[in-house]
Write a protein that holds these residues in place. Structure first.
Motif, PDB file in Angstrom:
ATOM      1  N   SER A  54       0.819  -1.218   0.000  1.00 56.84           N
ATOM      2  CA  SER A  54       0.000   0.000   0.000  1.00 56.84           C
ATOM      3  C   SER A  54       0.853   1.269   0.000  1.00 56.84           C
ATOM      4  CB  SER A  54      -0.943  -0.006   1.213  1.00 56.84           C
ATOM      5  OG  SER A  54      -1.749  -1.162   1.228  1.00 56.84           O
ATOM      6  N   GLY A  55       1.980   1.216  -0.694  1.00 61.39           N
ATOM      7  CA  GLY A  55       2.842   2.379  -0.782  1.00 61.39           C
ATOM      8  C   GLY A  55       3.720   2.620   0.427  1.00 61.39           C
ATOM      9  N   LEU A  56       3.745   1.689   1.364  1.00 65.66           N
ATOM     10  CA  LEU A  56       4.546   1.833   2.578  1.00 65.66           C
ATOM     11  C   LEU A  56       5.831   1.016   2.477  1.00 65.66           C
ATOM     12  CD1 LEU A  56       1.755   1.534   5.323  1.00 65.66           C
ATOM     13  CD2 LEU A  56       2.743   3.623   4.361  1.00 65.66           C
ATOM     14  N   ASN A  57       6.882   1.526   3.082  1.00 58.01           N
ATOM     15  CA  ASN A  57       8.164   0.815   3.166  1.00 58.01           C
ATOM     16  C   ASN A  57       8.621   0.916   4.618  1.00 58.01           C
ATOM     17  OD1 ASN A  57      10.532  -0.517   2.631  1.00 58.01           O
ATOM     18  ND2 ASN A  57      11.514   1.204   1.588  1.00 58.01           N
ATOM     19  N   LEU A  58       8.280  -0.103   5.415  1.00 58.21           N
ATOM     20  CA  LEU A  58       8.455  -0.047   6.862  1.00 58.21           C
ATOM     21  C   LEU A  58       9.356  -1.166   7.358  1.00 58.21           C
ATOM     22  CD1 LEU A  58       4.673   0.440   7.773  1.00 58.21           C
ATOM     23  CD2 LEU A  58       6.347   2.231   7.279  1.00 58.21           C
ATOM     24  N   ILE A  59      10.008  -0.917   8.491  1.00 55.47           N
ATOM     25  CA  ILE A  59      10.790  -1.951   9.164  1.00 55.47           C
ATOM     26  C   ILE A  59      10.345  -2.038  10.625  1.00 55.47           C
ATOM     27  CG2 ILE A  59      12.796  -1.758   7.674  1.00 55.47           C
ATOM     28  CD1 ILE A  59      14.150  -0.095   9.877  1.00 55.47           C
ATOM     29  N   MET A  60      10.424  -3.242  11.194  1.00 54.36           N
ATOM     30  CA  MET A  60      10.028  -3.497  12.581  1.00 54.36           C
ATOM     31  C   MET A  60      11.275  -3.673  13.442  1.00 54.36           C
ATOM     32  SD  MET A  60       6.856  -3.620  11.683  1.00 54.36           S
ATOM     33  CE  MET A  60       6.580  -3.369   9.917  1.00 54.36           C
ATOM     34  N   GLN A  61      11.309  -3.011  14.580  1.00 50.88           N
ATOM     35  CA  GLN A  61      12.447  -3.109  15.487  1.00 50.88           C
ATOM     36  C   GLN A  61      11.974  -3.445  16.904  1.00 50.88           C
ATOM     37  OE1 GLN A  61      14.115   0.840  15.022  1.00 50.88           O
ATOM     38  NE2 GLN A  61      15.404   0.203  13.311  1.00 50.88           N
ATOM     39  N   PRO A  62      12.672  -4.368  17.587  1.00 52.10           N
ATOM     40  CA  PRO A  62      12.310  -4.681  18.973  1.00 52.10           C
ATOM     41  C   PRO A  62      12.851  -3.626  19.935  1.00 52.10           C
ATOM     42  CG  PRO A  62      14.195  -5.980  18.333  1.00 52.10           C
ATOM     43  CD  PRO A  62      13.791  -5.196  17.112  1.00 52.10           C
ATOM     44  N   VAL A 113       7.916   0.707  14.732  1.00 53.53           N
ATOM     45  CA  VAL A 113       7.761   0.677  13.278  1.00 53.53           C
ATOM     46  C   VAL A 113       8.320   1.967  12.682  1.00 53.53           C
ATOM     47  CG1 VAL A 113       6.150   0.393  11.363  1.00 53.53           C
ATOM     48  CG2 VAL A 113       5.673  -0.708  13.560  1.00 53.53           C
ATOM     49  N   ARG A 114       9.342   1.818  11.843  1.00 55.56           N
ATOM     50  CA  ARG A 114       9.958   2.987  11.193  1.00 55.56           C
ATOM     51  C   ARG A 114       9.666   2.975   9.690  1.00 55.56           C
ATOM     52  NH1 ARG A 114      13.674   5.939  14.126  1.00 55.56           N
ATOM     53  NH2 ARG A 114      14.310   5.008  16.125  1.00 55.56           N
ATOM     54  N   GLN A 115       9.513   4.168   9.151  1.00 55.80           N
ATOM     55  CA  GLN A 115       9.293   4.329   7.723  1.00 55.80           C
ATOM     56  C   GLN A 115      10.607   4.711   7.043  1.00 55.80           C
ATOM     57  OE1 GLN A 115       6.331   7.248   6.696  1.00 55.80           O
ATOM     58  NE2 GLN A 115       6.090   6.433   4.637  1.00 55.80           N
ATOM     59  N   LEU A 116      11.011   3.929   6.060  1.00 55.11           N
ATOM     60  CA  LEU A 116      12.239   4.213   5.329  1.00 55.11           C
ATOM     61  C   LEU A 116      11.945   5.294   4.287  1.00 55.11           C
ATOM     62  CD1 LEU A 116      13.566   0.576   4.812  1.00 55.11           C
ATOM     63  CD2 LEU A 116      14.118   2.201   6.645  1.00 55.11           C
ATOM     64  N   VAL A 117      12.598   6.428   4.439  1.00 55.48           N
ATOM     65  CA  VAL A 117      12.352   7.556   3.538  1.00 55.48           C
ATOM     66  C   VAL A 117      13.683   8.104   3.037  1.00 55.48           C
ATOM     67  CG1 VAL A 117      10.172   8.213   4.623  1.00 55.48           C
ATOM     68  CG2 VAL A 117      12.312   9.167   5.492  1.00 55.48           C
ATOM     69  N   GLU A 118      13.664   8.708   1.858  1.00 56.21           N
ATOM     70  CA  GLU A 118      14.877   9.283   1.289  1.00 56.21           C
ATOM     71  C   GLU A 118      15.276  10.566   2.004  1.00 56.21           C
ATOM     72  OE1 GLU A 118      14.438   9.768  -2.893  1.00 56.21           O
ATOM     73  OE2 GLU A 118      14.185   7.620  -3.290  1.00 56.21           O
ATOM     74  N   ASP A 119      14.276  11.352   2.409  1.00 55.38           N
ATOM     75  CA  ASP A 119      14.548  12.623   3.073  1.00 55.38           C
ATOM     76  C   ASP A 119      13.690  12.745   4.320  1.00 55.38           C
ATOM     77  OD1 ASP A 119      15.150  15.150   3.888  1.00 55.38           O
ATOM     78  OD2 ASP A 119      14.631  16.151   2.009  1.00 55.38           O
ATOM     79  N   PRO A 120      14.238  12.362   5.484  1.00 55.37           N
ATOM     80  CA  PRO A 120      13.472  12.423   6.735  1.00 55.37           C
ATOM     81  C   PRO A 120      12.905  13.811   7.043  1.00 55.37           C
ATOM     82  CG  PRO A 120      15.490  11.179   7.055  1.00 55.37           C
ATOM     83  CD  PRO A 120      15.575  11.820   5.695  1.00 55.37           C
ATOM     84  N   GLU A 121      13.556  14.862   6.562  1.00 53.97           N
ATOM     85  CA  GLU A 121      13.094  16.215   6.861  1.00 53.97           C
ATOM     86  C   GLU A 121      11.753  16.525   6.198  1.00 53.97           C
ATOM     87  OE1 GLU A 121      16.072  19.082   6.000  1.00 53.97           O
ATOM     88  OE2 GLU A 121      17.512  18.297   7.463  1.00 53.97           O
TER      89      GLU A 121
END
Length: 258
Positions: A54-62, A113-121
């Motif tokens: 659904s257009g999301l690129n996420l990673i899971m971290q403990p 849950v973090r979203q991988l983005v090219e420009d966090p700003e």
């Protein structure tokens, strides 16, 4: 068999029963201890470490409550306030204090849950501390309820930008896998009655109002409470204790009502 031997047998039976109960308690305590002994509950499920739909690129971290860094604490508090102040209404200030204590408890375990983005700003969500932004989190614990080892979901919070894209269902499926892998016999959680969207969401996932929820224990008391306890069980014993409603009625009163 004379009366004295009968008494001795009865005494032996009582001792055996007490031993069985003690052994059962020790076994359950060991299940909980072993679950908490793991530092990372996600590594056993590599397919659930990322979410690319659904257009999301996420990673899971403990993460654990006692090691939460300050940026995550700020974020969790901000997202809780944004999502839960409405459902709690006037009760929110008191509840917020409770959640702050729960947040850093040594028993608290998290999926961040973090979203991988090219420009966090350019991220316009709640995250304000640089790096890949956090957009959701889960807090859970391993507990004993009704003598059943359970995984209790304390929080499942998503920002609006990742809602209605399948992430909530994905995270609940992951929690159920964690529960089963660690020999928990059920997943439990608490939902505000006013949070109709959450109630509908969990209903679709086959969660039911538990027999330990206030409305099931005593409907009169339950009517005064603003929450329900929901559950999904994984074996017959858990189902009998946590799902099946136990009704005890005075038959004379019941007949009089008829």
């Amino acid at each position: 068999m004379d009366r004295s031997s009968s008494k001795k047998l009865s005494s032996k039976e009582k001792k055996l029963k007490r031993k069985e109960e003690l052994d059962r308690k020790k076994a359950i305590d060991e299940v909980i201890r072993m679950a908490y002994a793991k530092e990372d509950h996600l590594s056993e499920f590599p397919a659930f470490l990322t979410y690319q739909r659904s257009g999301l690129n996420l990673i899971m971290q403990p993460q654990s409550g006692e090691t939460l860094p300050a940026p995550l604490k700020r974020y969790i508090q901000a997202l809780l306030k944004e999502n839960m102040e409405g459902p709690y209404g006037s009760e929110w200030p008191a509840e917020e204090k409770v959640k702050k204590r729960e947040m850093v408890a040594s028993e608290a375990r998290y999926i961040i849950v973090r979203q991988l983005v090219e420009d966090p700003e350019k991220h316009d969500g709640l995250w304000r501390d640089g790096g890949d932004p956090v957009v959701s989190f889960v807090q859970f614990r391993f507990l004993i309820d009704e003598e059943i080892p359970v995984l209790y979901v304390y929080e499942l919070q998503l920002e609006k930008c990742v809602q209605k894209k399948g992430l909530g269902k994905f995270l609940m499926q992951l929690l159920e896998l964690v529960a089963r892998k660690n020999n928990m016999k059920a997943v439990l959680l608490t939902v505000q009655k006013r949070n109709l969207a959450a109630m509908a969401f969990y209903s679709k996932l086959k969660y039911v109002v538990s027999s330990i929820s206030p409305s099931r224990v005593d409907p009169l008391i339950g009517a005064e409470k603003n929450y329900e306890i929901l559950c999904k069980t994984f074996d017959p014993e858990a189902k009998a204790k946590l799902e099946v409603r136990k009704i005890k009625l005075d038959r004379s009163i019941e007949n009089a009502a008829l």
